[in-house]
Design a protein around this motif. Structure first.
Motif, PDB file in Angstrom:
ATOM      1  N   ILE A 212       0.836  -1.200   0.000  1.00 28.39           N
ATOM      2  CA  ILE A 212       0.000   0.000   0.000  1.00 28.39           C
ATOM      3  C   ILE A 212       0.873   1.253   0.000  1.00 28.39           C
ATOM      4  N   LEU A 213       1.948   1.241   0.799  1.00 31.66           N
ATOM      5  CA  LEU A 213       2.845   2.387   0.862  1.00 31.66           C
ATOM      6  C   LEU A 213       3.538   2.630  -0.474  1.00 31.66           C
ATOM      7  N   VAL A 214       3.981   1.544  -1.117  1.00 31.06           N
ATOM      8  CA  VAL A 214       4.651   1.657  -2.416  1.00 31.06           C
ATOM      9  C   VAL A 214       3.691   2.223  -3.459  1.00 31.06           C
ATOM     10  N   GLU A 215       2.449   1.728  -3.438  1.00 35.37           N
ATOM     11  CA  GLU A 215       1.450   2.213  -4.389  1.00 35.37           C
ATOM     12  C   GLU A 215       1.137   3.688  -4.148  1.00 35.37           C
ATOM     13  N   ALA A 216       1.037   4.079  -2.898  1.00 39.32           N
ATOM     14  CA  ALA A 216       0.761   5.471  -2.557  1.00 39.32           C
ATOM     15  C   ALA A 216       1.903   6.379  -3.005  1.00 39.32           C
ATOM     16  N   GLU A 217       3.144   5.916  -2.813  1.00 42.25           N
ATOM     17  CA  GLU A 217       4.308   6.691  -3.234  1.00 42.25           C
ATOM     18  C   GLU A 217       4.328   6.840  -4.753  1.00 42.25           C
ATOM     19  N   TRP A 218       4.024   5.748  -5.475  1.00 42.59           N
ATOM     20  CA  TRP A 218       3.995   5.800  -6.933  1.00 42.59           C
ATOM     21  C   TRP A 218       2.931   6.788  -7.408  1.00 42.59           C
ATOM     22  N   GLN A 219       1.758   6.749  -6.784  1.00 38.99           N
ATOM     23  CA  GLN A 219       0.672   7.634  -7.167  1.00 38.99           C
ATOM     24  C   GLN A 219       1.033   9.093  -6.927  1.00 38.99           C
ATOM     25  N   GLU A 220       1.705   9.342  -5.805  1.00 41.01           N
ATOM     26  CA  GLU A 220       2.124  10.703  -5.479  1.00 41.01           C
ATOM     27  C   GLU A 220       3.130  11.218  -6.509  1.00 41.01           C
ATOM     28  N   ARG A 221       4.087  10.382  -6.885  1.00 46.40           N
ATOM     29  CA  ARG A 221       5.075  10.776  -7.885  1.00 46.40           C
ATOM     30  C   ARG A 221       4.414  11.004  -9.243  1.00 46.40           C
ATOM     31  N   ASN A 222       3.471  10.152  -9.577  1.00 41.63           N
ATOM     32  CA  ASN A 222       2.767  10.285 -10.854  1.00 41.63           C
ATOM     33  C   ASN A 222       1.964  11.584 -10.899  1.00 41.63           C
ATOM     34  N   ASN A 223       1.309  11.904  -9.800  1.00 43.00           N
ATOM     35  CA  ASN A 223       0.538  13.145  -9.724  1.00 43.00           C
ATOM     36  C   ASN A 223       1.445  14.365  -9.870  1.00 43.00           C
ATOM     37  N   ARG A 224       2.622  14.311  -9.222  1.00 42.21           N
ATOM     38  CA  ARG A 224       3.565  15.424  -9.334  1.00 42.21           C
ATOM     39  C   ARG A 224       4.052  15.582 -10.773  1.00 42.21           C
ATOM     40  N   MET A 225       4.317  14.463 -11.420  1.00 42.75           N
ATOM     41  CA  MET A 225       4.771  14.492 -12.811  1.00 42.75           C
ATOM     42  C   MET A 225       3.693  15.098 -13.712  1.00 42.75           C
ATOM     43  N   GLN A 226       2.457  14.689 -13.530  1.00 43.93           N
ATOM     44  CA  GLN A 226       1.362  15.204 -14.344  1.00 43.93           C
ATOM     45  C   GLN A 226       1.183  16.704 -14.139  1.00 43.93           C
ATOM     46  N   ASN A 227       1.202  17.123 -12.890  1.00 43.68           N
ATOM     47  CA  ASN A 227       1.032  18.547 -12.594  1.00 43.68           C
ATOM     48  C   ASN A 227       2.175  19.377 -13.160  1.00 43.68           C
ATOM     49  N   ARG A 228       3.395  18.821 -13.106  1.00 44.60           N
ATOM     50  CA  ARG A 228       4.551  19.530 -13.649  1.00 44.60           C
ATOM     51  C   ARG A 228       4.411  19.718 -15.161  1.00 44.60           C
ATOM     52  N   LYS A 229       3.980  18.667 -15.854  1.00 46.87           N
ATOM     53  CA  LYS A 229       3.838  18.752 -17.309  1.00 46.87           C
ATOM     54  C   LYS A 229       2.714  19.700 -17.704  1.00 46.87           C
ATOM     55  N   ILE A 230       1.633  19.722 -16.938  1.00 49.34           N
ATOM     56  CA  ILE A 230       0.528  20.640 -17.214  1.00 49.34           C
ATOM     57  C   ILE A 230       0.991  22.082 -17.020  1.00 49.34           C
ATOM     58  N   THR A 231       1.758  22.322 -15.964  1.00 53.28           N
ATOM     59  CA  THR A 231       2.276  23.671 -15.707  1.00 53.28           C
ATOM     60  C   THR A 231       3.243  24.101 -16.807  1.00 53.28           C
ATOM     61  N   GLN A 232       4.130  23.209 -17.209  1.00 57.08           N
ATOM     62  CA  GLN A 232       5.118  23.533 -18.244  1.00 57.08           C
ATOM     63  C   GLN A 232       4.466  23.802 -19.595  1.00 57.08           C
ATOM     64  N   ALA A 233       3.336  23.163 -19.862  1.00 54.09           N
ATOM     65  CA  ALA A 233       2.666  23.335 -21.151  1.00 54.09           C
ATOM     66  C   ALA A 233       2.097  24.736 -21.320  1.00 54.09           C
ATOM     67  N   GLN A 234       1.714  25.380 -20.210  1.00 54.53           N
ATOM     68  CA  GLN A 234       1.176  26.743 -20.219  1.00 54.53           C
ATOM     69  C   GLN A 234      -0.078  26.865 -21.085  1.00 54.53           C
ATOM     70  N   PHE A 235      -1.059  26.049 -20.766  1.00 58.10           N
ATOM     71  CA  PHE A 235      -2.312  26.073 -21.511  1.00 58.10           C
ATOM     72  C   PHE A 235      -3.061  27.381 -21.322  1.00 58.10           C
ATOM     73  N   ARG A 236      -3.831  27.734 -22.326  1.00 57.59           N
ATOM     74  CA  ARG A 236      -4.657  28.936 -22.257  1.00 57.59           C
ATOM     75  C   ARG A 236      -5.818  28.737 -21.284  1.00 57.59           C
ATOM     76  N   TYR A 237      -6.360  27.519 -21.269  1.00 58.29           N
ATOM     77  CA  TYR A 237      -7.486  27.208 -20.391  1.00 58.29           C
ATOM     78  C   TYR A 237      -7.167  25.985 -19.536  1.00 58.29           C
ATOM     79  N   GLN A 238      -7.760  25.949 -18.351  1.00 59.83           N
ATOM     80  CA  GLN A 238      -7.721  24.733 -17.537  1.00 59.83           C
ATOM     81  C   GLN A 238      -8.866  23.848 -18.030  1.00 59.83           C
TER      82      GLN A 238
END
Length: 204
Positions: A1-27
């Motif tokens: 469970i801890l490993v899965e939670a850590e993976w999910q947290e890292r994945n969420n950070r990666m997704q948020n980073r890529k969304i921020t870097q893309a600089q979309f006009r709209y959310q």
């Protein structure tokens, strides 16, 4: 469970980073796209594109429609889906991007800027064709598309139908070369809207 939670947290950070870097006009979110009958958007086709397999195949998307039809929102929503899948995305207003790249030639950073753009697996060029391209802009567009052709995908939004792009680009030989790289292997989406989505949202 801890490993899965850590993976999910890292994945969420990666997704948020890529969304921020893309600089979309709209959310924008695929789930919030308006598929009202008057817009004539094929929901099944959009959902198929949302799986981002078109990027794996190096295909492009052309989205056309009148001002306020929701072109930029749809492009941003598809771009966000790509970010969620770990894909590097760049959103840019076409005119502003060309202006920035023209200035980069003055300090000799142009090759590096083009190289950075070429690394993005998905490039979104918004509001293409608002004004005719000058000679320098034509060459910049060709440079961008030449590096991406057959390798990575580009989404282009425009108020003008594709049939008018040749005239907007100008210089027949370069226009042919540019359109060949864009239109070939592209999905076309034409949004019809009797009412501007911006005005519609203001009245809700």
């Amino acid at each position: 469970i801890l490993v899965e939670a850590e993976w999910q947290e890292r994945n969420n950070r990666m997704q948020n980073r890529k969304i921020t870097q893309a600089q979309f006009r709209y959310q924008a979110h695929i789930s919030e796209i308006d598929f009202s009958a008057d817009r004539k958007l094929d929901k099944l086709s959009i959902m198929r594109l949302a799986d981002c397999s078109f990027i794996e195949r190096g295909q492009n998307i052309i989205i056309t429609g009148k001002t306020g039809a929701g072109k930029s929102y749809l492009a941003s929503a598809l771009g966000r889906q790509a970010c969620l899948k770990g894909i590097n995305v760049m959103y840019a207003n076409t005119s502003r991007l060309f202006s920035s790249l023209k200035m980069s030639k003055a300090d000799h950073s142009y090759p590096q800027e083009i190289k950075q753009i070429s690394k993005r697996q998905l490039l979104i060029l918004d509001d293409f064709g608002l004004e005719p391209l000058d000679g320098e802009s034509r060459l910049i567009l060709l440079d961008i598309l030449e590096d991406r052709h057959g390798r990575f995908s580009t989404i282009i939004t425009s108020q003008l139908p594709v049939s008018c792009w040749h005239e907007v680009i100008g210089e027949p030989t370069l226009a042919d070369a540019i359109l060949d790289r864009v239109v070939h292997a592209s999905h076309r989406i034409e949004i019809e809207a009797k009412q501007s989505m911006r005005k519609k949202n203001l009245t809700v």
